[in-house]
Design a protein around this motif. Structure first.
Motif, PDB file in Angstrom:
ATOM      1  N   TYR A   1       0.821  -1.111   0.022  1.00 26.04           N
ATOM      2  CA  TYR A   1       0.147   0.057  -0.135  1.00 26.04           C
ATOM      3  C   TYR A   1       1.011   1.317   0.092  1.00 26.04           C
ATOM      4  O   TYR A   1       1.825   1.301   0.800  1.00 26.04           O
ATOM      5  CB  TYR A   1      -0.839  -0.267   1.159  1.00 26.04           C
ATOM      6  CG  TYR A   1      -2.053  -1.129   1.405  1.00 26.04           C
ATOM      7  CD1 TYR A   1      -3.240  -1.036   0.960  1.00 26.04           C
ATOM      8  CD2 TYR A   1      -1.464  -2.315   1.915  1.00 26.04           C
ATOM      9  CE1 TYR A   1      -4.150  -2.057   1.016  1.00 26.04           C
ATOM     10  CE2 TYR A   1      -2.285  -3.534   2.058  1.00 26.04           C
ATOM     11  CZ  TYR A   1      -3.472  -3.114   1.697  1.00 26.04           C
ATOM     12  OH  TYR A   1      -4.546  -4.240   1.737  1.00 26.04           O
ATOM     13  N   SER A   2       0.675   2.065  -0.879  1.00 27.41           N
ATOM     14  CA  SER A   2       1.453   3.407  -1.023  1.00 27.41           C
ATOM     15  C   SER A   2       0.778   4.706  -1.873  1.00 27.41           C
ATOM     16  O   SER A   2      -0.196   4.276  -2.703  1.00 27.41           O
ATOM     17  CB  SER A   2       2.962   3.223  -1.863  1.00 27.41           C
ATOM     18  OG  SER A   2       3.570   4.280  -1.982  1.00 27.41           O
ATOM     19  N   ASP A   3       0.989   5.628  -1.490  1.00 30.48           N
ATOM     20  CA  ASP A   3       0.345   6.892  -1.838  1.00 30.48           C
ATOM     21  C   ASP A   3       1.514   7.284  -3.189  1.00 30.48           C
ATOM     22  O   ASP A   3       0.571   8.375  -4.135  1.00 30.48           O
ATOM     23  CB  ASP A   3       0.529   7.837  -0.917  1.00 30.48           C
ATOM     24  CG  ASP A   3       1.764   8.540  -0.508  1.00 30.48           C
ATOM     25  OD1 ASP A   3       1.988   9.610  -0.929  1.00 30.48           O
ATOM     26  OD2 ASP A   3       2.675   7.789   0.114  1.00 30.48           O
ATOM     27  N   SER A   4       2.598   7.047  -3.504  1.00 29.38           N
ATOM     28  CA  SER A   4       3.467   7.989  -4.062  1.00 29.38           C
ATOM     29  C   SER A   4       4.095   7.013  -5.456  1.00 29.38           C
ATOM     30  O   SER A   4       4.364   5.758  -5.304  1.00 29.38           O
ATOM     31  CB  SER A   4       4.686   8.369  -3.335  1.00 29.38           C
ATOM     32  OG  SER A   4       5.697   8.977  -4.093  1.00 29.38           O
ATOM     33  N   GLN A   5       4.370   7.892  -6.332  1.00 35.88           N
ATOM     34  CA  GLN A   5       4.615   7.425  -7.648  1.00 35.88           C
ATOM     35  C   GLN A   5       6.320   6.850  -7.214  1.00 35.88           C
ATOM     36  O   GLN A   5       6.912   6.082  -7.986  1.00 35.88           O
ATOM     37  CB  GLN A   5       4.864   8.407  -8.689  1.00 35.88           C
ATOM     38  CG  GLN A   5       5.932   9.392  -8.875  1.00 35.88           C
ATOM     39  CD  GLN A   5       5.727  10.538  -7.775  1.00 35.88           C
ATOM     40  OE1 GLN A   5       4.734  10.447  -7.178  1.00 35.88           O
ATOM     41  NE2 GLN A   5       6.762  11.413  -7.582  1.00 35.88           N
ATOM     42  N   ASN A   6       6.976   7.423  -6.141  1.00 34.64           N
ATOM     43  CA  ASN A   6       8.132   7.008  -5.872  1.00 34.64           C
ATOM     44  C   ASN A   6       8.223   5.442  -5.473  1.00 34.64           C
ATOM     45  O   ASN A   6       9.611   4.924  -5.398  1.00 34.64           O
ATOM     46  CB  ASN A   6       8.721   7.993  -4.811  1.00 34.64           C
ATOM     47  CG  ASN A   6       9.064   9.222  -5.158  1.00 34.64           C
ATOM     48  OD1 ASN A   6       9.635   9.509  -5.809  1.00 34.64           O
ATOM     49  ND2 ASN A   6       8.328  10.067  -4.116  1.00 34.64           N
TER      50      ASN A   6
END
Length: 223
Positions: free
Chosen positions: A181-186
């Motif tokens: 689960y992640s929020d970032s394109q990084n």
């Protein structure tokens, strides 16, 4: 058993703990408020744009920590948890983590932020496994300002995850399902490595990528 990995900042909590820690230090007068806040904001803007040099930032963040004793840092961090982090830990995020824990999944938080800032936050979520940027410390536990190993960001998250699993005799292929689960394109490198990537409160760049790939999008909290 499945694997459930969680980014922390803007994924499980609706803020960036590293940035907020810097703002907290400026607010309490531990650092020069104007110059520190300006540099902190510059680094955060670079992170948002995907142009941040993680080593440069970590040297800045860990160098700041090294100016103080661990005893003083721990006292400030307790205040930081009470004033900034605790109000930002929301039921939806706690429930998501608990669902994986109740399913007996192997759960870990993996974050680009350093362990000093994030370990108490992971504990607040009841997560024992934390993969984070590792500050170098002396034999007495004082932070030296240097980074141990490679940053836990971008492709580094994949490398650190593989290393952590290998130490347990496991790999990503060990699990029928592996979630991240992640929020970032990084975090696209690790999102692409698991069987079940979940764009969570995604920024615009990750949202567009997730839509193109057909990845699920999860919203845990409002902007």
């Amino acid at each position: 058993m499945n694997l459930a990995l969680f980014d922390l900042d803007n994924t499980l909590i609706p803020l960036d703990s590293d940035y907020e820690w810097g703002q907290f230090l400026a607010r309490i007068g531990a650092v020069d408020a104007e110059s520190f806040a300006r540099r902190n904001a510059d680094f955060y803007a670079q992170y948002e744009a995907g142009t941040l040099d993680p080593v440069e930032y970590l040297e800045f963040a860990l160098g700041t920590l090294a100016q103080f004793t661990r005893k003083q840092l721990d006292e400030w961090h307790r205040q930081f948890m009470e004033e900034v982090i605790a109000p930002a830990i929301l039921p939806a995020a706690l429930d998501l983590v608990k669902r994986h824990q109740d399913a007996d999944d192997l759960v870990a938080i993996i974050t680009a932020t350093n362990r000093f800032v994030t370990e108490p936050i992971a504990a607040a979520f009841g997560v024992r496994n934390l993969i984070a940027a590792e500050p170098d410390v002396t034999d007495k536990g004082e932070i030296t300002g240097r980074l141990r190993g490679i940053p836990t960001s971008g492709p580094g998250k994949v490398a650190h995850t593989n290393e952590w699993l290998a130490a347990q005799g496991k790999s990503l292929d060990t699990f029928d399902r592996s979630y991240f689960y992640s929020d970032s394109q990084n975090d696209i490198p690790l999102l692409s490595a698991v069987t079940n990537p979940v764009a969570t409160n995604p920024n615009a760049l990750l949202k567009a990528h997730a839509q193109a790939k057909g990845w699920p999008i999860l919203t845990l909290f409002d902007d």
